[in-house]
Scaffold this active site. Structure first.
Site, PDB file in Angstrom:
ATOM      1  N   LYS A 106     -35.336 -38.680 -56.292  1.00  0.00           N
ATOM      2  CA  LYS A 106     -36.526 -38.697 -55.441  1.00  0.00           C
ATOM      3  C   LYS A 106     -37.261 -40.017 -55.580  1.00  0.00           C
ATOM      4  O   LYS A 106     -37.123 -40.733 -56.574  1.00  0.00           O
ATOM      5  CB  LYS A 106     -37.478 -37.541 -55.755  1.00  0.00           C
ATOM      6  CG  LYS A 106     -38.051 -37.514 -57.190  1.00  0.00           C
ATOM      7  CD  LYS A 106     -39.288 -38.364 -57.428  1.00  0.00           C
ATOM      8  CE  LYS A 106     -39.745 -38.307 -58.887  1.00  0.00           C
ATOM      9  NZ  LYS A 106     -40.584 -39.398 -59.329  1.00  0.00           N
ATOM     10  N   ASP A 151     -41.487 -32.007 -61.909  1.00  0.00           N
ATOM     11  CA  ASP A 151     -40.702 -32.505 -60.774  1.00  0.00           C
ATOM     12  C   ASP A 151     -39.477 -31.638 -60.474  1.00  0.00           C
ATOM     13  O   ASP A 151     -38.774 -31.893 -59.498  1.00  0.00           O
ATOM     14  CB  ASP A 151     -40.204 -33.926 -61.063  1.00  0.00           C
ATOM     15  CG  ASP A 151     -41.317 -34.964 -61.032  1.00  0.00           C
ATOM     16  OD1 ASP A 151     -42.440 -34.625 -60.616  1.00  0.00           O
ATOM     17  OD2 ASP A 151     -41.043 -36.120 -61.419  1.00  0.00           O
TER      18      ASP A 151
HETATM   19  O1  C5P Z   1     -43.830 -31.955 -66.409  1.00  0.00           O
HETATM   20  P1  C5P Z   1     -43.066 -33.018 -67.113  1.00  0.00           P
HETATM   21  O2  C5P Z   1     -42.390 -32.518 -68.360  1.00  0.00           O
HETATM   22  O3  C5P Z   1     -42.141 -33.778 -66.234  1.00  0.00           O
HETATM   23  O4  C5P Z   1     -44.158 -34.067 -67.586  1.00  0.00           O
HETATM   24  C1  C5P Z   1     -43.856 -35.093 -68.505  1.00  0.00           C
HETATM   25  C2  C5P Z   1     -45.146 -35.693 -69.005  1.00  0.00           C
HETATM   26  O5  C5P Z   1     -45.786 -36.427 -67.960  1.00  0.00           O
HETATM   27  C3  C5P Z   1     -46.205 -34.677 -69.448  1.00  0.00           C
HETATM   28  O6  C5P Z   1     -46.030 -34.351 -70.803  1.00  0.00           O
HETATM   29  C4  C5P Z   1     -47.490 -35.450 -69.220  1.00  0.00           C
HETATM   30  O7  C5P Z   1     -47.699 -36.368 -70.264  1.00  0.00           O
HETATM   31  C5  C5P Z   1     -47.177 -36.268 -67.980  1.00  0.00           C
HETATM   32  N1  C5P Z   1     -47.637 -35.621 -66.733  1.00  0.00           N
HETATM   33  C6  C5P Z   1     -48.969 -35.572 -66.450  1.00  0.00           C
HETATM   34  N2  C5P Z   1     -49.405 -34.980 -65.290  1.00  0.00           N
HETATM   35  C7  C5P Z   1     -48.499 -34.479 -64.410  1.00  0.00           C
HETATM   36  C8  C5P Z   1     -47.137 -34.538 -64.669  1.00  0.00           C
HETATM   37  C9  C5P Z   1     -46.708 -35.127 -65.846  1.00  0.00           C
HETATM   38  O8  C5P Z   1     -49.805 -36.024 -67.233  1.00  0.00           O
HETATM   39  N3  C5P Z   1     -48.955 -33.929 -63.283  1.00  0.00           N
END
Ligand code: C5P
Length: 297
Positions: A10, A137
């Site tokens: 993406k 994601d």
């Molecule tokens: O959800 P995911 O595991 O992909 O997120 C990885 C990191 O990215 C989270 O631990 C956080 O630090 C950051 N993040 C965030 N806000 C979001 C998505 C991700 O702060 N909406």
């Protein structure tokens, strides 16, 4: 029995980021567009859970239970009262830690593949719930096409796309950690009142009309200053792509991959050629969007 699922990468055509929430995540208005670079996830019945990976970046992919593909298989198995006895093989073509949701793609791909292998008959809502538990994601990787993600990016509204867009992706040496980029976003915005994230009406119209010039004019990524702060050399890649004729360029998600929008396929090929020759990136690839979500092949 073996099942193979193809899953797209993406690019975020808009990534509007709000202030940090009490849980550490950030509220987003995240306009995802699936692009035609793919990982393939193949699952085969086995004695125990095992992950293997092939491809140019394979050495950087964790093969233990931190891999989102393994976690997806375990989550689905647990919900259906069975054990995740599968060999998951990932043919990796999406840059690793590049800001193109490659890890999320593998999670969504493994989930769809195990669902088909085990005949669990999980409905789409259940699969999307599991995806949201795995990462912000991951739901989009399952759905593909284009979608507006709100909340932490996991709540999706599918969007109309009225044409084909031609992109060029410049891969950088080494990855960037998404949490580190969000932390840098917080540091850069200390003492600033960060507005509520909102999708741009002009950008959604540009997507719906398939209007490449209007889309180029409205691309935005609030994480770009943070990614550039951690990796200043990306500014040179962005300049090289624009000078080569890209209509616009931006950091893809949390980076360090940079994404360039071109007027047509010929312009995209020329931008990719110039970027490769520029010495400002590891490699450059063309890809079309939108692409379908996780698909059994
Ligand atoms: O959800 P995911 O595991 O992909 O997120 C990885 C990191 O990215 C989270 O631990 C956080 O630090 C950051 N993040 C965030 N806000 C979001 C998505 C991700 O702060 N909406």
């Amino acid at each position: 029995m073996t099942v193979t699922v193809r899953v797209p990468a993406k690019v975020n055509v808009q990534l509007a980021v709000g202030a940090a929430r009490p849980d550490g995540f950030h509220d987003l208005a995240n306009v995802f567009l699936a692009v035609g670079l793919y990982d393939e996830v193949t699952v085969t019945e086995a004695d125990e859970l095992r992950v293997t990976c092939a491809g140019p970046d394979a050495a950087q992919v964790p093969l233990d239970r931190t891999n989102l593909a393994a976690r997806a298989a375990l989550a689905l198995a647990e919900r259906h009262g069975r054990e995740a006895r599968v060999h998951i093989h990932i043919d990796k073509d999406i840059p690793v830690a590049g800001g193109m949701a490659g890890g999320s793609a593998d999670g969504a791909g493994a989930l769809a593949a195990c669902d088909a292998l085990w005949g669990t008959g999980a409905c789409r809502e259940e699969l999307l719930d599991i995806c949201a538990e795995l990462g912000s994601d991951v739901p989009f990787s399952l759905v593909g096409g284009a979608a507006l993600g709100t909340g932490r990016g996991e709540r999706l509204r599918e969007l109309e796309v009225g044409g084909t867009f031609h992109w060029v992706f410049a891969a950088a040496d080494g990855g960037l950690s998404t949490p580190a980029v969000y932390r840098e976003f917080d540091r850069l915005n200390e003492g600033v009142r960060v507005p509520e994230p909102a999708a741009s009406r002009d950008l959604l119209d540009a997507l719906a009309k398939g209007d490449v010039h209007a889309l180029a004019a409205t691309l935005s990524n609030d994480l770009q200053p943070a990614a550039l702060s951690l990796r200043p050399s990306l500014a040179e890649t962005l300049t090289a792509g624009r000078e080569a004729g890209a209509l616009a360029g931006l950091v893809s998600g949390s980076g360090p991959t940079t994404a360039f929008l071109a007027a047509d396929a010929g312009a995209a090929a020329e931008v990719a050629r110039a970027l490769r020759a520029s010495g400002t990136c590891r490699t450059a690839r063309v890809a079309q969007a939108p692409a379908a979500g996780a698909t059994v092949v």
